[in-house]
Write a protein that holds these residues in place. Structure first.
Motif, PDB file in Angstrom:
ATOM      1  N   VAL A1043     -26.813 118.860 138.091  1.00 46.51           N
ATOM      2  CA  VAL A1043     -26.547 120.008 137.223  1.00 46.51           C
ATOM      3  C   VAL A1043     -26.466 119.562 135.765  1.00 46.51           C
ATOM      4  O   VAL A1043     -26.224 118.385 135.486  1.00 46.51           O
ATOM      5  N   PRO A1044     -26.670 120.505 134.831  1.00 49.01           N
ATOM      6  CA  PRO A1044     -26.656 120.121 133.411  1.00 49.01           C
ATOM      7  C   PRO A1044     -25.314 119.549 132.964  1.00 49.01           C
ATOM      8  O   PRO A1044     -25.277 118.748 132.029  1.00 49.01           O
ATOM      9  N   GLN A1045     -24.225 119.931 133.638  1.00 47.83           N
ATOM     10  CA  GLN A1045     -22.918 119.388 133.251  1.00 47.83           C
ATOM     11  C   GLN A1045     -22.894 117.868 133.364  1.00 47.83           C
ATOM     12  O   GLN A1045     -22.175 117.199 132.634  1.00 47.83           O
ATOM     13  N   GLN A1046     -23.695 117.318 134.290  1.00 40.12           N
ATOM     14  CA  GLN A1046     -23.750 115.857 134.411  1.00 40.12           C
ATOM     15  C   GLN A1046     -24.425 115.241 133.196  1.00 40.12           C
ATOM     16  O   GLN A1046     -23.982 114.222 132.673  1.00 40.12           O
ATOM     17  N   ALA A1047     -25.496 115.874 132.747  1.00 37.14           N
ATOM     18  CA  ALA A1047     -26.173 115.372 131.542  1.00 37.14           C
ATOM     19  C   ALA A1047     -25.239 115.470 130.340  1.00 37.14           C
ATOM     20  O   ALA A1047     -25.146 114.533 129.538  1.00 37.14           O
ATOM     21  N   LEU A1048     -24.526 116.589 130.232  1.00 35.84           N
ATOM     22  CA  LEU A1048     -23.595 116.748 129.100  1.00 35.84           C
ATOM     23  C   LEU A1048     -22.514 115.673 129.134  1.00 35.84           C
ATOM     24  O   LEU A1048     -22.145 115.111 128.102  1.00 35.84           O
ATOM     25  N   LEU A1050     -22.643 112.615 130.554  1.00 40.24           N
ATOM     26  CA  LEU A1050     -23.165 111.280 130.238  1.00 40.24           C
ATOM     27  C   LEU A1050     -23.562 111.173 128.765  1.00 40.24           C
ATOM     28  O   LEU A1050     -23.482 110.101 128.171  1.00 40.24           O
ATOM     29  N   LEU A1051     -23.980 112.275 128.182  1.00 44.91           N
ATOM     30  CA  LEU A1051     -24.370 112.241 126.770  1.00 44.91           C
ATOM     31  C   LEU A1051     -23.163 112.267 125.838  1.00 44.91           C
ATOM     32  O   LEU A1051     -23.151 111.585 124.818  1.00 44.91           O
ATOM     33  N   ASN A1052     -22.153 113.063 126.187  1.00 44.16           N
ATOM     34  CA  ASN A1052     -21.144 113.398 125.180  1.00 44.16           C
ATOM     35  C   ASN A1052     -19.693 113.063 125.523  1.00 44.16           C
ATOM     36  O   ASN A1052     -18.849 113.094 124.635  1.00 44.16           O
ATOM     37  N   ASN A1149     -28.043 106.584 130.130  1.00 46.56           N
ATOM     38  CA  ASN A1149     -28.406 107.898 130.659  1.00 46.56           C
ATOM     39  C   ASN A1149     -29.593 107.844 131.621  1.00 46.56           C
ATOM     40  O   ASN A1149     -30.014 108.880 132.123  1.00 46.56           O
TER      41      ASN A1149
ATOM     42  N   TYR B 239     -17.796 119.065 126.964  1.00 47.83           N
ATOM     43  CA  TYR B 239     -18.769 118.043 126.552  1.00 47.83           C
ATOM     44  C   TYR B 239     -20.016 118.649 125.908  1.00 47.83           C
ATOM     45  O   TYR B 239     -21.101 118.085 125.978  1.00 47.83           O
ATOM     46  N   ARG B 241     -20.440 119.314 122.669  1.00 46.55           N
ATOM     47  CA  ARG B 241     -20.712 118.867 121.307  1.00 46.55           C
ATOM     48  C   ARG B 241     -21.316 117.462 121.308  1.00 46.55           C
ATOM     49  O   ARG B 241     -20.879 116.586 122.049  1.00 46.55           O
ATOM     50  N   PRO B 243     -21.922 113.707 120.133  1.00 55.23           N
ATOM     51  CA  PRO B 243     -20.917 112.750 119.648  1.00 55.23           C
ATOM     52  C   PRO B 243     -20.880 112.728 118.117  1.00 55.23           C
ATOM     53  O   PRO B 243     -21.880 112.997 117.465  1.00 55.23           O
ATOM     54  N   GLN B 251     -29.918 113.335 119.053  1.00 59.66           N
ATOM     55  CA  GLN B 251     -29.640 113.619 120.461  1.00 59.66           C
ATOM     56  C   GLN B 251     -30.959 113.865 121.191  1.00 59.66           C
ATOM     57  O   GLN B 251     -31.181 113.376 122.293  1.00 59.66           O
ATOM     58  N   VAL B 258     -35.023 108.802 127.270  1.00 58.46           N
ATOM     59  CA  VAL B 258     -34.665 108.741 128.693  1.00 58.46           C
ATOM     60  C   VAL B 258     -35.840 109.224 129.542  1.00 58.46           C
ATOM     61  O   VAL B 258     -36.225 108.590 130.531  1.00 58.46           O
ATOM     62  N   GLN B 280     -32.623 118.709 133.983  1.00 56.22           N
ATOM     63  CA  GLN B 280     -31.234 119.094 133.674  1.00 56.22           C
ATOM     64  C   GLN B 280     -30.849 118.632 132.268  1.00 56.22           C
ATOM     65  O   GLN B 280     -30.029 119.260 131.607  1.00 56.22           O
ATOM     66  N   TYR B 281     -31.445 117.517 131.827  1.00 60.53           N
ATOM     67  CA  TYR B 281     -31.204 117.092 130.441  1.00 60.53           C
ATOM     68  C   TYR B 281     -31.761 118.124 129.459  1.00 60.53           C
ATOM     69  O   TYR B 281     -31.149 118.441 128.450  1.00 60.53           O
ATOM     70  N   ALA B 284     -29.410 121.010 129.494  1.00 60.14           N
ATOM     71  CA  ALA B 284     -28.188 120.678 128.757  1.00 60.14           C
ATOM     72  C   ALA B 284     -28.431 120.798 127.267  1.00 60.14           C
ATOM     73  O   ALA B 284     -27.614 121.353 126.521  1.00 60.14           O
TER      74      ALA B 284
END
Lengths: 1157, 479
Positions: A1043-1048, A1050-1052, A1149, B239, B241, B243, B251, B258, B280-281, B284
């Motif tokens: 899900v996108p929450q995983q990408a968010l 790991l990114l942020n 990532n 999460y 925002r 960094p 970003q 990736v 999914q990236y 996101a």
């Protein structure tokens, strides 16, 4: 142990307890047209066989009547003659067939015979009830064997297995209405019981006639073109059976309809490993079973994985962490034939093994650090978590592991550890919600324990039998409550906070006990009146008369904020504010700002109470380790924000050695520096600071005041619990050490002793003992003892453990309704159709249960465990329904292998490491995960295990891996749970009390994820994004979402940004001077391999672009290199470092990084 | 032929599983999911938008989406929607035991039970003259749009389990909430937002009963169907925002790197699980842009803000009502707004007036705003809490009450201007047209075009559904 014939009791139950459905037709009047003569063999015998002789035959002879022989019929039963020859209507037999009263009517509690059948019986009796001599009627079940045999002709194709092929179809489509649940049962038909399914139904049909699909109603009904008649009935919402399913049923019946008990209810025996063609491939018996399946499908196993891949896989699987580059190099250089096995042994011996294995176990037993319901408050049970980790590391045999958790407290001379392990029974969800009803929650907790223990050890859904008999498996509601009764002795208050149990060590116990005894003794002494005291009291009373007392009103806080993240919070009804908890971090300095409400008129002075509180260090009131505080400055502002001038500060604290630590220092206008009103250490007393307002404050209308408390002495010397009050008494207002004399006491003391009530006299005497000079040594001794206890208690292990008490009666609750007390009280017992516990009349205990679970006769426990272990190392179980091996569970792909592993596991003493070693050293495990196209096409689901699986790492491993790669990971084990970064305000919807998450500092920020605080109602969101469960219920298999929450995350999530920047720093320091060297170092560390040229080009482009950009924007670069709490290097070029952080973020990532392949 | 089809389905099922639309490998796929698989377009369409597991709706849909204005804490029906003059006459007298005997009781356990009359007057509103409290003049003004149901019953008398029951149809943790069921069943229209969004706001004063994240959890359904909590403070989505020190472009660069790195390894990028992760990236990244634009009200005209009684996004219930409309416009299927603090055990008269004022104007404004945009006809709005309050006094407040309470609904096939069901003369027991929570769920699903008995998920050997073994559609309140 007694082992009844499996399923025997079920049959008995079914025959006794089946209940009739609605009447389809009632017996009607006799037909008027003449009918052909009745033939006994053709017409009567089938009726007796189907409807009478099961209860009136040789096996059961209800009412002493037998209807299987002519002699029995003639003899009659308890109610007299069954028939009068020639008088059909006048015969008892006939009358019982047509009786209105369902208790009288035969067949009892079943559908009545059809009018035609009744008419046949009447006419038969009318005709003198002829019965050919020697003809005995047997209960109709199946036709003679010869018939079945003849029907099973070879043209019917391969033999159909009931368990493998037929039961899943019946269970899925039929059992809901034709299964064990009598409330939903239709037409008296049970397709889960051979005896019922093959007997004539009230409708005269027979569902299954072995050998005769053409006369079996089952086949007719599933193929019926009429939608209203076709099964599964349209109202069930189930689709019609497929042609293949119908064919399976048809062939099975044609082959004689052979029944088997459900496979997992039969004790496994050790099968021999099958012969295989490629005899070189198998490394152990596991491989023979797997290879046989692969060869049968005409396929070949995948080649062995590359060594790098293999070590990476085994490292994640056995320790949850990636291999270090050094470990990879060592393995690559090791050419010995057993090089891999020695790596496995190294990993099995690592303390990380227990941490990895504990995670799925904690999911099963739903371990968490909070209670679950409503306020979801914390409870201390982490020693249980540490016990589980240690047990896997010590390789505690699984049977012992089972016994200590279910019944560690019942073991003779239970050790500290065993008692901690018994915390298993306490980690269910509990409530402290006001208004919750104890009886209801007692029922809820019992049900929770049944659901969990049966799921964990038996892979069973006994929980489904809480309200009714299980619909698919042979569990009865009685089994549910009998199982619950095992836990009836577990001491658990239904509603309220879970206070931890103290578990002092051998050396601590006597110290604690003597301290407690001393405290007890001193308290009693203070409560005791003596002649001396009684003599002194009147003098004190006289001195009290006329004493001027002060009248104070506490001010109600409305809003609180703090400068440094300490969070004093509104606490209850006494208007005091409390800092988070004793265990939360105490920032060295802080400023509290509190808005308060008041309607007082002309406040002349304020009183700040510094209050003791058990959860503060040494009982507080301060938060420094000694329980002390320093208030640098107190400010009070009016509603307009104007500071109210304060003067004449006095305090109850002992006179300080330095004037700078006296009360005056709190109003000297200096908010920093070392000075302020101070208490240097806890003395078990509340303290107060009183300051006068230079001008009266407040008009009498409601207004707000703002209290600002500056606490800048450092060292965490801040207030833990405090309250502000105001008075309108005329000045001067002062205070001093000692107990505050209240107006009530002065009034009482002034009252004529003769006119005081007994209560008044006692309350005055009690108060006197609090101040009597003669008792001051006792009071001092008490305070000292309490402080010693406060110093000792934090060192004593505390955890929820099981304490046994006389068992409370457990009743069967009709339809699960806890308000209904009409049900029977049951004793502890295991499900009735499994091997039973023999206790010779003694009430069975949790220990008996644990021993039964791990006895060699138990068909389920070992299978359930090895199936789940297989899942850990191959991506799914041998049966894919890890949570349910009952009749609705999936048939195992390799039933013999599952049984072999289960028997091996039991016979080698429930040796977990040995089992794991067998699995991960197999050739099956070592295969490559890359999928050959043919294999992908032929076995897309990998049911043959002809390749390894690629699996996204579990939530904990995702985090631990990033920390390990960056070098941040702490390997410190055990202890209280820690708080990795979590977004502010994530707990805003918790209450009673409100809470805030304080990020752990230092090493604790980088601990392995298994040590993360587990808050059931709001699980840590970065872990939850990767499917870490809330641990409210048993989870045998986590979902693997994408899900996108995983990408968010790991990114942020700061965890990963910080890991990237620390990783980047290490790359620069350890990767040498060149780009290629650095990238190679990074890839070895993160992915265990060298980067390819193309990868170097992509990341080189990224580095150059971002380095240039950060060189032009040093502010942005500085922000990025400051991510997280880790120390920031001062000696590296900021733009270079920031550029490499982008490279590190890209690597962290990569899907490859979070995949075990 | 049959065999072949089964094989194809198996293969697609595997791909589907690997893409993790449905995480429970091998166990969670019911016949419905298999039916959905028969149309591969549904699975492998261009976007990753989930279109639902139901191959087709069971009924014509009256509603396309649901907005649940969840008044948490247990609003008193006796002060809001269920006027009981008889209770007023009996104020202070003992509650007749015939009402309370053998019934579950929360905080009043073991205490003397006395009647407590309505604390605020009622007024008749709209063409049908519906009785609504004078505390709710704005809701009164839309009386012709709403259907008041006065005969709700629930089974759980404490907040936490009662919320769980209202959301999942059972008290046992671990079952999916209604929003998750619906998203799973029929998908969502939103391209860059989740199909199920939860908003929360704090009330003033009072007890602030906690609300657990399990209330919007997907339970045993795949976790992607979990409700996403848009927070009223901080980043709306966790999460979200970038960094500090990282620009949007940078970003983007990282995400591109990736993807490019992964594509250098053909056997990785061919793995559907990996390609799904790359997409999914993208999702996101889109959310990072879309969500801030959504939660800023900069493009809303002044008069709209005024109708809700807000200046801008301030985290209040009123602001969440406007945000709910914006989410609905963007294709979110199920939007749930929790507003806390209706738990009036004491000071009922004063405190309920505060609560009513917090929600009255915006609740009505939302309905009318939807109507003006032509969205009310296919948006089901539900207003209500987890239970009601006792006709008996608890000091100057009321205790929890489960045997009769009120909610209202509007839009989406609900008949406006009517009152359905009734409690007895003291407002204790729902006695006419009783509506259970499973009935409410069945009705909600029906309006969305779903037969509640046919949206199932197989686990532990049985087909679970939102209504478990119960639920009747309340036909009388439908258009």
């Amino acid at each position: 142990m007694k082992i009844p014939r499996v399923l025997g009791p079920v049959v008995a139950f079914a025959l006794c307890a089946s209940v009739g459905g609605a009447l389809a037709s009632a017996p009607g009047p006799a037909p008027t047209t003449p009918a052909p003569a009745v033939d006994f063999a053709r017409d009567v015998q089938p009726i007796l066989a189907a409807s009478c002789v099961r209860c009136h035959g040789p096996r059961k002879t209800e009412g002493a009547l037998r209807l299987d022989t002519p002699e029995g019929l003639r003899k009659g039963g308890d109610s007299g003659a069954a028939f009068t020859p020639g008088d059909g209507k006048g015969s008892l037999l006939y009358q019982r067939l047509v009786a209105e009263d369902p208790d009288k009517r035969m067949p009892r509690r079943r559908r009545p015979l059809t009018p035609a059948q009744i008419e046949t019986v009447r006419r038969w009796i009318d005709g003198g009830a002829p019965w050919p001599p020697g003809m005995v009627v047997t209960a109709a079940s199946r036709p003679p064997a010869a018939v079945a045999k003849a029907a099973a002709s070879p043209t019917d194709g391969p033999l159909v297995s009931f368990n493998k092929d037929v039961r899943p179809i019946l269970a899925d489509n039929c059992y809901a209405c034709h299964g064990p649940d009598r409330n939903r049962r239709q037409m008296d038909l049970r397709l889960d019981l051979e005896e019922v399914a093959t007997a004539p139904l009230p409708s005269d049909e027979v569902a299954i006639v072995p050998g005769h699909p053409e006369t079996s109603a089952l086949i007719e009904r599933v193929t019926d073109p009429d939608e209203q008649r076709r099964m599964p009935h349209v109202s069930s919402g189930k689709p019609r059976l497929s042609a293949a399913q119908i064919d399976t049923l048809r062939r099975w019946i044609a082959q004689g309809a052979r029944w088997e008990p459900h496979w997992s209810y039969i004790r496994p025996t050790r099968p021999s490993p099958p012969a295989v063609k490629d005899a070189d491939w198998p490394r152990n018996p596991v491989d023979a079973f797997v290879l046989a399946g692969i060869e049968k499908a005409g396929l070949a196993p995948s080649p062995e994985a590359e060594r790098r891949e293999l070590l990476r896989r085994a490292s994640f699987d056995l320790t949850g962490l990636p291999p270090t580059p050094e470990e990879v190099r060592a393995f690559l250089a090791d050419t010995a034939p057993d090089a891999y096995e020695r790596q496995v042994d190294r990993l099995l011996a690592s303390p990380r093994f227990g941490e990895r294995m504990a995670v799925p176990w904690l999911d099963l037993v739903r371990y968490a650090d909070s209670a679950g319901y409503h306020s979801d408050n914390s409870r201390t049970v982490w020693p249980y978590r540490d016990y589980v980790i240690g047990a896997f590391n010590r390789n505690l045999p699984f049977d012992q592991f089972t016994a200590v958790q279910l019944a560690g407290d019942l073991l003779p001379d239970a050790s500290l550890e065993q008692r901690i392990a018994s915390g298993y029974n306490r980690i269910l969800q509990t409530t402290e919600e006001g208004g919750a009803q104890p009886r209801e929650y007692r029922a809820i907790y019992l049900a929770d324990r049944v659901r969990n223990a049966s799921a964990v050890w038996l892979g069973a859904t006994i929980g489904c039998a809480q309200c009714h008999n299980h619909k698919f498996d042979p569990y009865l509601a009685r089994d549910f409550y009998s199982f619950a009764a095992f836990f009836a002795d577990v001491k658990e208050k239904p509603v309220g906070r879970r206070d931890p149990d103290y578990l002092p060590s051998e050396t601590q116990r006597p110290v604690l006990e003597s301290l407690e005894a001393e405290i007890d003794r001193l308290r009693k002494q203070l409560d005791l009146s003596t002649p001396e005291l009684e003599a002194a009291q009147p003098l004190w009373e006289k001195s009290l008369a006329g004493t001027r007392t002060q009248s104070w009103s506490a001010l109600e806080p409305v809003e609180v904020s703090t400068a440094q993240g300490t969070r004093p919070l509104i606490q209850g009804n006494d208007f005091s504010l409390i800092a988070t908890t004793a265990s939360g971090p105490a920032p060295p300095r802080d400023t509290y700002t509190v808005r308060l409400k008041t309607a007082l008129k002309a406040i002349t002075a304020f009183r700040l109470d510094a209050l003791t509180f058990d959860e503060l260090p040494r009982g507080g009131p301060g938060r420094d380790p000694a329980g002390g505080f320093v208030l640098s400055e107190i400010e009070i502002k009016d509603a307009a924000g104007r500071r109210i001038p304060l003067r004449h500060a006095t305090a109850s604290t002992p006179v300080a050695a330095a004037a700078s630590l006296g009360p005056a220092a709190a109003i000297d206008g200096r908010t920093s520096g070392g000075g302020g009103w101070a208490l240097l250490g806890a003395d078990r007393l509340d303290h107060r600071l009183v300051v006068e307002a230079a001008e009266p404050v407040g008009s009498g209308d409601e207004t707000t005041l703002t209290l600002v408390l500056h606490q800048n002495a450092g060292g965490g010397r801040t207030l833990g619990r405090f309250r502000l009050s105001g008075t309108t008494d005329p000045p001067p207002i002062r205070t001093e050490p000692g107990v505050v004399i209240t107006k009530d006491m002065v009034d009482l003391a002034s009252k004529d002793p003769a006119k005081r009530t007994a209560e008044e006299q006692e309350s005055l005497a009690k108060f006197y003992r609090r101040v009597a000079p003669a008792l001051e040594p006792v009071r001092a001794a008490l305070r000292a003892a309490e402080l010693r206890k406060a110093d000792l208690v934090p060192q004593i292990p505390q955890s929820l453990i099981t304490t046994t008490q006389p068992p409370e009666p457990v009743r069967i609750l009709p339809r699960g309704n806890w308000l209904d007390e009409s049900g029977e009280v049951v004793e502890p017992a295991v499900p009735h159709f499994l091997p039973q516990i023999e206790t010779h009349g003694r009430r069975a205990t949790r220990l008996d249960l644990a021993r039964w679970l791990t006895s060699a006769e138990n068909p389920l426990t070992a299978r359930v465990f090895v199936n789940r272990q297989w899942n850990l190392f191959f991506g799914h179980g041998l049966s894919r329904t890890l949570e349910d091996l009952g009749s609705q569970g999936e048939w195992p792909t390799h039933p013999e292998l599952l049984d072999w592993l289960a028997v091996e596991f039991v016979e080698t003493g429930w040796d977990v490491k040995r089992l794991v070693r067998t699995l991960v050293t197999s050739a099956t495990y070592r295969q490559a995960s890359r999928t050959a196209p043919e294999l992908a096409a032929r076995d897309p689901d990998n049911r043959l295990f002809a390749r390894q699986a690629r699996l996204r790492l579990d939530a904990e491993m995702v985090r631990d891996n990033a920390l390990a790669v960056s070098g941040l990971l702490s390997t410190r084990m055990g202890g209280p749970p820690v708080h990795p970064y979590q977004p502010r305000g994530f707990w805003a919807y918790l209450n009673f009390p409100p809470r805030e998450w304080d990020d752990s500092t230092g090493e604790d920020q980088y601990r392995r994820a298994i040590y993360t605080w587990w808050q059931r109602t709001f699980p840590q969101p970065s872990l939850a994004a990767f499917d870490a469960p809330s641990r409210e219920e048993c989870v045998a298999e986590r979902t693997r979402a994408n899900v996108p929450q995983q990408a968010l995350a790991l990114l942020n999530d700061p965890t990963y940004v910080e890991a990237a920047r620390v990783f980047a720093e290490r790359i620069l320091r350890e990767g040498g001077p060149t780009f290629e060297g650095r990238l190679g170092w990074a890839y070895e560390r993160a992915l265990g391999r060298r980067p390819r040229e193309e990868e170097g080009r992509i990341l080189g482009d990224l580095l150059r672009a971002h380095r240039t950009r950060y060189a032009a924007d040093p502010r942005a670069a500085r922000q990025l290199v400051h991510a997280g709490a880790a120390p920031v290097p001062g000696d590296l070029d900021v733009a270079e470092l920031a550029g490499w952080i982008s490279v590190a973020r890209a690597i962290l990532n990569l899907p490859e990084l979070i995949t075990r392949s | 032929m049959v065999e072949l089809l089964t094989d194809d389905l198996e293969r697609m099922r595997e791909r589907l599983t690997r893409r993790a639309f449905l995480g429970r490998a091998g166990t969670g796929l019911g016949a419905l999911a298999l039916a959905a698989l028969a149309d591969p377009k549904r699975l492998f369409a261009e976007s990753d938008r989930w279109r639902g597991v139901l191959p087709a709706l069971h009924f014509p849909a009256r509603a396309k989406r649901v907005i649940h204005l969840y008044q948490a804490g247990g609003p008193s029906h006796l002060e809001l929607f269920d006027y009981k003059p008889k209770l007023g006459q009996m104020d202070g007298t003992p509650m007749p035991e015939s009402f309370t005997k053998g019934q579950p009781i929360a905080q009043l356990q073991g205490r003397a039970l006395r009647c407590f009359g309505p604390q605020h007057p009622f007024q008749r509103w709209g063409r049908a003259g519906q009785e609504i409290s004078t505390l709710l003049p704005h809701i009164g003004s839309i009386a012709d749009e709403i259907c008041i149901v006065r005969s709700l019953q629930t089974e759980q008398i404490n907040h936490d389990p009662a919320h769980t029951f209202m959301n999942t149809g059972t008290q046992i943790s671990g079952r999916p909430s209604a929003g998750s069921w619906i998203w799973y069943g029929i998908g969502a229209e939103a391209e860059d937002l989740p199909g199920f969004v939860v908003l929360t706001s704090q009330g003033r004063g009072g007890q602030m009963q906690p609300i657990a994240a399990r209330q919007w959890h997907s339970g045993f359904l795949p976790s992607r169907f979990q409700g996403v909590h848009f927070r009223s403070k901080g980043d709306a989505v966790l999460y979200l925002r970038d960094p500090e020190g990282v620009t949007r472009d940078q970003q983007r660069d990282v995400i591109d790197a990736v993807a490019a790195l992964t594509k250098t390894q053909p056997d990785w990028v061919d793995d559907p699980e990996v390609s799904a992760r790359l997409s999914q990236y993208e999702m996101a990244f889109r959310m990072q842009t879309a969500v801030p634009a959504l939660t800023s009200f900069a493009d809303e005209p002044r008069h709209v803000l005024e109708s809700y009684g807000i200046e801008g996004m301030d985290g209040s219930f009123a602001a969440n009502c406007l945000l709910a409309r914006r989410l609905a416009e963007r294709g979110v299927r199920f939007i749930q707004l929790y507003h806390r603090d209706w738990d009036n055990h004491s000071r009922l008269k004063a405190d309920i007036a505060i609560k009513a004022k917090e929600v009255d104007q915006a609740s009505a404004a939302l309905v009318m705003d939807l109507k003006q945009r032509g969205m009310l006809e296919d948006t089901l709005v539900i207003w209500g809490g987890e239970f009601g309050r006792t006709p008996m006094a608890q000091g100057d407040g009321r205790d929890h009450h489960i045997k009769g309470f009120s909610i209202w609904m509007a839009g989406g096939g609900i008949r406006g201007g009517m009152t359905h069901g009734a409690t007895d003369e003291l407002g204790y027991m729902a006695v006419e047209d009783v509506v259970s929570i499973p009935d409410l769920h069945a009705t909600m699903l029906y309006l969305l075009g779903i037969d509640h008995t046919k949206l199932t998920f197989k686990l532990l050997g049985r087909d679970f559904r939102l209504t478990d073994v119960r639920g009747e559609v309340v036909k009388k309140i439908l258009v």
